[in-house]
Design an enzyme around this catalytic site. Structure first.
Site, PDB file in Angstrom:
ATOM      1  N   ASP A 108      46.362  68.350  67.190  1.00 46.15           N
ATOM      2  CA  ASP A 108      46.713  67.125  67.913  1.00 46.15           C
ATOM      3  C   ASP A 108      45.557  66.515  68.689  1.00 46.15           C
ATOM      4  OD1 ASP A 108      46.595  69.208  69.703  1.00 46.15           O
ATOM      5  OD2 ASP A 108      48.138  68.379  71.008  1.00 46.15           O
ATOM      6  N   GLU A 109      44.340  66.906  68.385  1.00 48.63           N
ATOM      7  CA  GLU A 109      43.211  66.435  69.173  1.00 48.63           C
ATOM      8  C   GLU A 109      42.005  66.282  68.269  1.00 48.63           C
ATOM      9  OE1 GLU A 109      41.397  68.156  73.064  1.00 48.63           O
ATOM     10  OE2 GLU A 109      43.162  69.343  72.557  1.00 48.63           O
TER      11      GLU A 109
END
EC number: 2.7.7.7
Lengths: 366, 372
Positions: free
Chosen positions: A108-109
């Site tokens: 998610d990053e």
């Protein structure tokens, strides 16, 4: 000389409560509710919490029981990594529409270097807005972004207007921004270093800046030099797009547990074909074949074998998988089967000169 | 004091005893043999303080006395004589006069009382073992013992006696040999660590001897008595490592192969190995053993293939060829078995044939981790 140094434009994109948001997206009845992904009220740890739950103080890495106490109406949801990966790859596709310099940190990053981008858009802030919009459109999820001249400042910035916001620290503000920043927010400063810095009277970036490099090196060793530079807005690390893939896998969880090896073979054939498809797509092959078996009681077993040559063909993979499958009998009925290949041939070729051998004579352990 | 003795008989005994004398002694008296005469019985002794060895000889005499005679000088002289009677006469002017058929020789002697007295064993336990069995036990194990001053216990051979068997163990942490005789027993359980030097001496004296050797031992010393000879030595103090714990119980990959063939291949291939690591690589798949070595620095490389009997997973394992050679050389069987589990676990080498009843040899060798 200074003019020659190109100021880079780095975006740090961070999904908001990623696991929890995916769960809410897939189960509309959970929308707006306090939910925790992973763990349960009795056991386990929360791996992510929705913003509704965070209001009550539920945090990731908190025990399920603790979370339930803080937020009695908390709903626990199972993790579903396959689904997260699927969403994550959709998001990465968006990134690649803008630049190939994407360094994923986790599902998610990611860092993006948009100094030169495929759209020819000179504004990193606008690109960040576009990306966040596209993520919302295609996945229905919110993302936050930080934009600045290096990875560290961008990462700190993405936290400022979270959730669903973005923050740009333009080059001229970077120094001021860093001076005001609490040292504990500096990348590489954990609990121990933070306390050490506080003891030395270093509380903000400003304090850190007032110290000489010698002073920092004396107290923090090698990291001293890094802190000295980072607080002056200098970070050498670039966005590294190519993290070498270590393994490739495919697996299936079955609706009903399977007890007979004959049925398992059928399923494994399908999985092997999927592995082959993925291997061909990435143009790689592997030496080590691992068979993953998850029994109905959720215990996990892996059996693996390393070959002398690289393989990618489904038929060859199946031959080894069969061997591994019949190596010993099943303990129980099976709910999941998976095949993975590691020892991939995508590693950079070693330099022509072979490395000096570092073979070690082992000793008996008395 | 005066006695007459056969020159070759005396030489034979003194040569055995001479093995214990250090070439550079801090105590000059230790450069001598002690001659202790009691009528027809002459006891000759040599010592290095740790070990004292003495032999009894029959001589022609009717006198008593005790003198120390320089060992080197005496041995050098005796070696030159053809067999003949020699007359030793202790003169008053502190010289020994030796008369042969050829002439007279005088050596300065020291007072016999100056020679260190050997320790008496207090409350010893004792065990009897046939000479050649003890010699075999020593030669099977001693090569595996270490030379590390930091771990003196491993510089000796561990004697482990029980009412069921006698066990001899030696290790330098890279290799280990355990030699067991179930056909010989001790009256009670005992353990002690023998230093290498007296064992080497015993090995050469006892090879092929069918005489019974009596071993007496207590906490600090051991005494070996056989024929007309007696050897008392100080034991190595300390606790021997728990060697049983490092012998793997489960080694599923089992290789059987002709010992000589294996040894010759290892020897040949190892010529091409790195001169400091002596490392060779064994690759085993199916019934084929592939032995290879490479010295990258000099671009030397060798590879041999042998057929073998193998049960287990295909594997690749590295060894120091010197260890393998020493071990294979020490065995006498036609065929050996090498049992392995993983490339970082000890391999167990055992003879398949040629053992006496109740005789057991287990050799352990640690591999070299290969970096591929």
């Amino acid at each position: 000389m200074d003019a020659a140094i190109l100021i880079r434009k780095i975006i740090h994109v961070d999904m908001d409560a990623f696991y929890a948001s995916v769960a809410q997206l897939d189960n509309p009845e959970l929308q707006g509710k306090a939910i925790a992904v992973g763990g349960s009220e009795i056991r386990g740890v929360v791996s992510a919490a929705s913003y509704e739950a965070r209001k009550f103080g539920v945090r990731s890495a908190m025990s399920g029981a603790m979370a339930k106490r803080l937020c009695p109406h908390l709903i626990f949801v199972k993790t579903d990594f396959a689904r997260y990966k699927e969403v994550s790859s959709a998001i990465r596709k968006i990134f690649y529409e803008y630049t190939d310099l994407v360094e994923p940190l986790s599902l998610d990053e990611a860092y993006l270097d948009v100094t030169e981008n495929k759209k020819g858009n000179p504004s990193a802030s606008l690109i960040a807005t576009e990306i966040r919009l596209k993520i919302k459109e295609r996945t229905g999820l919110n993302a936050s972004a930080g934009i600045s001249i290096n990875k560290f400042v961008a990462k700190v910035a993405s936290d400022i207007n979270k959730p669903n916001g973005q923050k740009t620290i333009p080059p001229e503000e970077v120094i001021e921004f860093l001076e005001k920043l609490d040292v504990k927010k500096f990348y590489g400063v954990g609990k121990v270093t933070k306390e050490k810095m506080y003891r030395l009277g270093v509380f903000t970036g400003m304090d850190l800046k007032s110290k000489t490099e010698e002073f920092l090196t004396e107290h923090f060793g090698k990291s001293g030099g890094y802190y000295y530079n980072i607080v002056r807005g200098i970070q050498k690390g670039s966005v590294k797009p190519s993290r070498i893939q270590k393994s490739l896998a495919a697996e299936r969880t079955f609706n009903e547990n399977i007890a007979s090896e004959i049925y398992m073979l059928e399923r494994l054939e399908e999985i092997a074909k999927e592995v082959e498809r993925r291997l061909l797509k990435s143009k790689i092959a592997g030496k080590t074949i691992t068979l993953k078996i998850k029994y109905s009681d959720f215990t996990l077993q892996t059996r693996s074998k390393t070959l002398d040559m690289y393989v990618s063909a489904a038929a060859l993979i199946m031959e080894i998988v069969k061997e591994l499958l019949f190596q010993s009998s099943m303990k129980d009925s099976v709910r999941l089967l998976g095949i993975s290949l590691s020892n991939l041939n995508n590693e950079k070729k070693k330099a022509a000169k072979p490395e000096k051998s570092i073979d070690v004579q082992l000793k008996l352990e008395f | 004091m005066k006695f007459i003795v056969s020159s070759s008989y005396l030489l034979k005994q003194l040569q055995v005893l001479g093995g214990i004398i250090n070439s550079n002694n801090t105590l000059p008296i230790l450069d001598n043999f002690l001659f202790d005469l009691d009528n027809k019985s002459l006891t000759v002794s040599a010592s290095d303080l740790e070990t004292t060895i003495s032999s009894q000889l029959e001589v022609e005499s009717s006198e008593n006395g005790k003198v120390c005679i320089p060992a080197r000088l005496l041995l050098d002289t005796l070696k030159t004589f053809p067999e003949q009677p020699l007359t030793f006469t202790i003169e008053d002017n502190n010289t020994v006069e030796i008369s042969s058929n050829h002439g007279k020789y005088a050596l300065a002697y020291a007072d016999g009382e100056e020679f260190p007295t050997s320790v008496e064993l207090k409350d010893p336990s004792s065990t009897k073992i046939q000479g050649d069995i003890l010699a075999t036990a020593i030669s099977k194990t001693i090569f595996a013992s270490g030379n590390d001053d930091l771990r003196p216990v491993m510089s000796g051979v561990f004697f482990q006696f029980s009412t069921e068997s006698l066990t001899f163990v030696a290790t330098d942490a890279h290799k280990l040999v355990k030699y067991t005789r179930e056909d010989v027993q001790a009256s009670q359980v005992a353990e002690f660590i023998m230093p290498k030097k007296p064992l080497n001496l015993l090995k050469s004296i006892l090879a092929g001897s069918e005489d019974q050797v009596t071993i007496e031992y207590n906490e600090s010393n051991a005494k070996f008595t056989f024929d007309n000879t007696e050897m008392i030595c100080r034991l190595i103090d300390g606790k021997y490592p728990n060697y049983e714990a490092v012998i793997p119980k489960e080694n599923p990959n089992k290789l059987s192969i002709d010992r000589n063939q294996f040894l010759n291949s290892v020897r040949r291939v190892s010529i091409f190995s790195n001169k400091t690591t002596h490392q060779i690589r064994l690759k085993i798949a199916g019934a084929e053993l592939n032995i290879s070595a490479e010295d990258i620095d000099y671009s030397n490389k060798a590879e041999e293939r042998l057929t073998c009997d193998y049960q287990g997973d295909d594997m690749q394992i590295g060894f120091n060829s010197r260890f393998l050679t020493e071990m294979l050389n020490n065995l006498t069987s036609d065929e050996v078995s090498l049992e392995m589990s993983l490339p970082n676990r000890a391999g167990i080498l055992t003879p398949v044939d040629g053992l006496d009843d109740g005789e057991n040899v287990t050799m352990l060798v640690m591999p070299v981790m290969l970096n591929n």
